[in-house]
Design a protein around this motif. Structure first.
Motif, PDB file in Angstrom:
ATOM      1  N   GLY A 107       0.808  -1.227   0.000  1.00  0.00           N
ATOM      2  CA  GLY A 107       0.000   0.000   0.000  1.00  0.00           C
ATOM      3  C   GLY A 107       0.835   1.268   0.000  1.00  0.00           C
ATOM      4  N   ASN A 108       0.405   2.234   0.818  1.00  0.00           N
ATOM      5  CA  ASN A 108       1.077   3.531   0.834  1.00  0.00           C
ATOM      6  C   ASN A 108       2.413   3.530   1.547  1.00  0.00           C
ATOM      7  N   ILE A 109       2.651   2.502   2.349  1.00  0.00           N
ATOM      8  CA  ILE A 109       3.924   2.467   3.064  1.00  0.00           C
ATOM      9  C   ILE A 109       5.080   2.190   2.094  1.00  0.00           C
ATOM     10  N   TRP A 110       4.715   1.890   0.859  1.00  0.00           N
ATOM     11  CA  TRP A 110       5.730   1.759  -0.195  1.00  0.00           C
ATOM     12  C   TRP A 110       6.654   2.974  -0.229  1.00  0.00           C
ATOM     13  N   GLN A 111       6.114   4.142   0.003  1.00  0.00           N
ATOM     14  CA  GLN A 111       6.955   5.340  -0.099  1.00  0.00           C
ATOM     15  C   GLN A 111       8.037   5.352   0.993  1.00  0.00           C
ATOM     16  N   VAL A 112       7.756   4.672   2.119  1.00  0.00           N
ATOM     17  CA  VAL A 112       8.758   4.517   3.169  1.00  0.00           C
ATOM     18  C   VAL A 112       9.765   3.431   2.762  1.00  0.00           C
ATOM     19  N   ALA A 113       9.240   2.318   2.249  1.00  0.00           N
ATOM     20  CA  ALA A 113      10.117   1.218   1.822  1.00  0.00           C
ATOM     21  C   ALA A 113      11.082   1.680   0.728  1.00  0.00           C
ATOM     22  N   LEU A 114      10.604   2.563  -0.116  1.00  0.00           N
ATOM     23  CA  LEU A 114      11.421   3.047  -1.234  1.00  0.00           C
ATOM     24  C   LEU A 114      12.636   3.853  -0.754  1.00  0.00           C
ATOM     25  N   LEU A 115      12.552   4.379   0.460  1.00  0.00           N
ATOM     26  CA  LEU A 115      13.710   5.102   1.028  1.00  0.00           C
ATOM     27  C   LEU A 115      14.725   4.138   1.635  1.00  0.00           C
ATOM     28  N   CYS A 116      14.320   2.866   1.727  1.00  0.00           N
ATOM     29  CA  CYS A 116      15.165   1.888   2.398  1.00  0.00           C
ATOM     30  C   CYS A 116      16.045   1.147   1.410  1.00  0.00           C
ATOM     31  N   ASN A 117      17.186   0.722   1.891  1.00  0.00           N
ATOM     32  CA  ASN A 117      18.099  -0.039   1.047  1.00  0.00           C
ATOM     33  C   ASN A 117      17.591  -1.461   0.853  1.00  0.00           C
ATOM     34  N   LYS A 229      27.247  -4.860  -0.509  1.00  0.00           N
ATOM     35  CA  LYS A 229      27.402  -5.968  -1.463  1.00  0.00           C
ATOM     36  C   LYS A 229      26.182  -6.107  -2.396  1.00  0.00           C
ATOM     37  N   LEU A 230      24.984  -5.989  -1.807  1.00  0.00           N
ATOM     38  CA  LEU A 230      23.794  -6.118  -2.662  1.00  0.00           C
ATOM     39  C   LEU A 230      23.710  -4.960  -3.657  1.00  0.00           C
ATOM     40  N   ASP A 231      24.085  -3.766  -3.214  1.00  0.00           N
ATOM     41  CA  ASP A 231      24.080  -2.620  -4.141  1.00  0.00           C
ATOM     42  C   ASP A 231      24.965  -2.915  -5.343  1.00  0.00           C
ATOM     43  N   SER A 232      26.170  -3.457  -5.063  1.00  0.00           N
ATOM     44  CA  SER A 232      27.064  -3.656  -6.206  1.00  0.00           C
ATOM     45  C   SER A 232      26.583  -4.788  -7.101  1.00  0.00           C
ATOM     46  N   ILE A 233      25.950  -5.811  -6.505  1.00  0.00           N
ATOM     47  CA  ILE A 233      25.404  -6.885  -7.354  1.00  0.00           C
ATOM     48  C   ILE A 233      24.338  -6.325  -8.293  1.00  0.00           C
ATOM     49  N   TYR A 234      23.443  -5.503  -7.743  1.00  0.00           N
ATOM     50  CA  TYR A 234      22.313  -5.029  -8.563  1.00  0.00           C
ATOM     51  C   TYR A 234      22.651  -3.838  -9.447  1.00  0.00           C
TER      52      TYR A 234
END
Ligand SMILES: Nc1ncnc2c1ncn2[C@@H]1O[C@H](COP(=O)(O)OP(=O)(O)O)[C@@H](O)[C@H]1O
Ligand SMILES: [Mg+2]
Length: 236
Positions: A107-117, A229-234
């Motif tokens: 739902g709307n909490i997506w906008q919070v998740a989107l700020l997360c790594n 590590k995940l940042d560099s993989i993606y």
């Protein structure tokens, strides 16, 4: 750096309740505090039931625990407050924000998740937990496509496994095709169930197998999330 924020946000989520979001969130915070004392950890509890924010009192400084409940109806004011808290806390490289969320669609909490790594998604191997977990992951994946974002990365944590279970192929078959990495599993322990009413943190589970598993989970988060590590993989 993701979203221009030097620190890292980690969001515990799942559509399904009772999978261990709050439990793993609280023990992970306490373990990260122990193994990475240089971190400045802020916990945000968005679940109206206020489980983790009330239980973590005494384990984190008062100003590092925020209770910012998000209900079913659209709550733009709370969402933008959370937004601001995350952005101002994550200005420093050693800062992390850990968010515990209520069960339900993204739902709307997506906008919070989107700020997360990263999103951490616990599930057992039972189909009643796995089916909604898979739906939830699929929805996050399609939002990431819509927003053209490689984050939040998704880490699935097998939780409440039978201690004798050695075969995770069922989980790999079901989520392996999705865009996720799988963390070391956590088994089902009565010591954890007993701590759910009166949470005393790691000190109540010292010298148990559960302690070792939470340590492995926190090390996995350190190596995959905190060191990028995940940042560099993606990013490739
Ligand atoms: N690894 C585990 N072993 C034993 N009990 C667990 C474990 N993880 C969670 N639980 C128990 O399951 C119940 C639901 O966990 P909780 O963290 O509240 O789930 P959620 O936040 O996803 O709704 C709690 O009673 C908790 O103590
Ligand atoms: Mg919870």
């Amino acid at each position: 750096m993701i979203n221009g924020l030097p620190g890292k946000g980690i969001f515990f989520g799942n559509m399904k309740g009772g999978v261990g979001k709050s439990t793993l969130c609280m023990f992970t915070v306490d373990m990260l505090k122990t193994i990475k004392p240089e971190l400045d950890i802020m916990m945000i509890d968005t679940d109206p039931q206020a489980t983790s924010s009330s239980m973590m009192k005494g384990l984190l400084p008062e100003d590092r625990i925020r209770f910012m409940p998000i209900g079913d109806r659209f709550d733009g004011a709370v969402l933008s407050t959370i937004d601001g808290v995350i952005k101002s806390h994550l200005m420093d490289e050693d800062s992390i924000v850990i968010i515990d969320s209520a069960a339900g669609r993204i739902g709307n909490i997506w906008q919070v998740a989107l700020l997360c790594n990263t999103m951490i998604i616990p599930t057992s191997l039972s189909w009643t937990d796995m089916a909604p977990t898979i739906d939830y992951i699929a929805e996050i994946d399609s939002r990431k496509v819509d927003y053209d974002s490689i984050t939040p990365h998704i880490i699935v944590v097998p939780n409440r496994m039978s201690p004798n279970q050695k075969d995770y192929s069922q989980l790999y078959n079901k989520v392996g095709e999705l865009n996720v990495v799988i963390a070391p599993p956590v088994c089902d322990y009565s010591v954890v169930r007993h701590s759910s009413h009166n949470f005393l943190g790691l000190k109540s589970v010292e010298q148990t197998r559960f302690y070792g598993e939470i340590e492995k989970l926190a090390q996995f988060i350190t190596s995959h999330v905190l060191t990028g590590k995940l940042d560099s993989i993606y990013e490739e």
